[in-house]
Each structure stands twice: as C-alpha cells, then as structure tokens.
Design a protein around this motif. Sequence first.
Motif, mmCIF file in Angstrom:
data_model
loop_
_atom_site.group_PDB
_atom_site.id
_atom_site.type_symbol
_atom_site.label_atom_id
_atom_site.label_comp_id
_atom_site.label_asym_id
_atom_site.label_seq_id
_atom_site.Cartn_x
_atom_site.Cartn_y
_atom_site.Cartn_z
ATOM 1 N N ILE A 135 27.095 26.249 4.848
ATOM 2 C CA ILE A 135 28.496 26.485 4.473
ATOM 3 C C ILE A 135 29.366 26.687 5.703
ATOM 4 O O ILE A 135 29.053 27.466 6.584
ATOM 5 C CB ILE A 135 28.607 27.720 3.561
ATOM 6 N N SER A 136 30.484 25.971 5.735
ATOM 7 C CA SER A 136 31.453 26.141 6.811
ATOM 8 C C SER A 136 32.654 26.959 6.357
ATOM 9 O O SER A 136 33.202 27.745 7.106
ATOM 10 C CB SER A 136 31.946 24.781 7.309
ATOM 11 N N ALA A 137 33.081 26.736 5.143
ATOM 12 C CA ALA A 137 34.264 27.424 4.636
ATOM 13 C C ALA A 137 34.028 27.824 3.189
ATOM 14 O O ALA A 137 33.295 27.137 2.457
ATOM 15 C CB ALA A 137 35.499 26.535 4.740
ATOM 16 N N SER A 147 30.551 22.364 2.737
ATOM 17 C CA SER A 147 29.615 22.052 3.809
ATOM 18 C C SER A 147 30.033 20.746 4.455
ATOM 19 O O SER A 147 30.275 19.756 3.762
ATOM 20 C CB SER A 147 28.199 21.921 3.247
ATOM 21 N N PHE A 148 30.127 20.779 5.778
ATOM 22 C CA PHE A 148 30.448 19.559 6.528
ATOM 23 C C PHE A 148 29.266 19.156 7.402
ATOM 24 O O PHE A 148 29.417 18.392 8.347
ATOM 25 C CB PHE A 148 31.696 19.792 7.375
ATOM 26 N N LEU A 201 24.104 18.969 2.963
ATOM 27 C CA LEU A 201 24.826 17.786 2.518
ATOM 28 C C LEU A 201 26.309 18.023 2.729
ATOM 29 O O LEU A 201 26.781 19.157 2.650
ATOM 30 C CB LEU A 201 24.587 17.524 1.026
ATOM 31 N N ILE A 202 27.029 16.963 3.026
ATOM 32 C CA ILE A 202 28.488 17.086 3.130
ATOM 33 C C ILE A 202 29.034 17.054 1.705
ATOM 34 O O ILE A 202 29.113 16.007 1.065
ATOM 35 C CB ILE A 202 29.079 15.953 3.973
ATOM 36 N N ARG A 203 29.396 18.230 1.213
ATOM 37 C CA ARG A 203 29.868 18.320 -0.153
ATOM 38 C C ARG A 203 30.482 19.677 -0.404
ATOM 39 O O ARG A 203 30.395 20.581 0.431
ATOM 40 C CB ARG A 203 28.733 18.068 -1.149
ATOM 41 N N ALA A 204 31.105 19.792 -1.579
ATOM 42 C CA ALA A 204 31.637 21.070 -2.029
ATOM 43 C C ALA A 204 30.754 21.608 -3.146
ATOM 44 O O ALA A 204 30.183 20.840 -3.920
ATOM 45 C CB ALA A 204 33.063 20.888 -2.537
#
Length: 122
Positions: A31-33, A99-100, A107-110
């Motif tokens: 998680i980034s944000a 996640s970026f 995975l790059i996803r929300a």
Amino acid sequence: QVQLVESGGGLVQGGGSLSLSCAASGDTHCISAMGWYRQAPGQERELVADITDGERTEFAESVKGRFTISRNKAKNTVYLQLSDLRPEDTAVYYCGAHSFDSAYPCLIRAYWGRGTQVTVSS
C-alpha cells in the motif's frame, strides 16, 4: 491481497462529529496511499480525503476545515475525523487503499472496504 475493514459511522445530528477507522491486513507493504471515499444515493463515488506514505494529504473542497485524516502505519490503520457534519455529508463511506507496486506479490490496483453508513440529520 489486501483486506480493508471499516468501523465507526452511524447517525448524528447536524453539527456533530464522528470518527471512522479502517484497518488493513494482508499484503499491507504494497500500500502506498489510503483514503476515504463516499457515495450518496444516486451519486458517483467521490474522494473525501487521502493520505500517502509521505503523509501528504488531499481533501475534497466540501470537507476542508471540517474533516481530518491520519494514518498509523504501524497499525496499518487510517482514520477519518468528521466534524461540523452537515446533512449533505450523508453517504456510505468507503475505505480505499492504493498500490502502485507491481513487484510480486503486489499488484497495481485499488482495494476497497465494504463501506460504513454515515447519516446526518438536520
């Protein structure tokens, strides 16, 4: 995978306050944000506030000065303090995590929680 569980919400009179919290579990290192979104009946889901790993925050114009967002990285939890609530704040509030990172297992996803109802009476 990341799982999000919201708590808080409920019914409050106009001018009142509420606190929401969202706990993340699973691959939380991805998680980034994290943030809060809301969706009122017949409306699109909209951003309320979010906070990045670097503690940068963003708020919807309609909640600036009334809502605050904070994050406890050690607990993988994000909080939303809602103050001076108005009937137009009535909505289902969803926790979101972004996640970026594409490195396995990320995975790059929300990711989204199931939502919690906030109802403000006039």
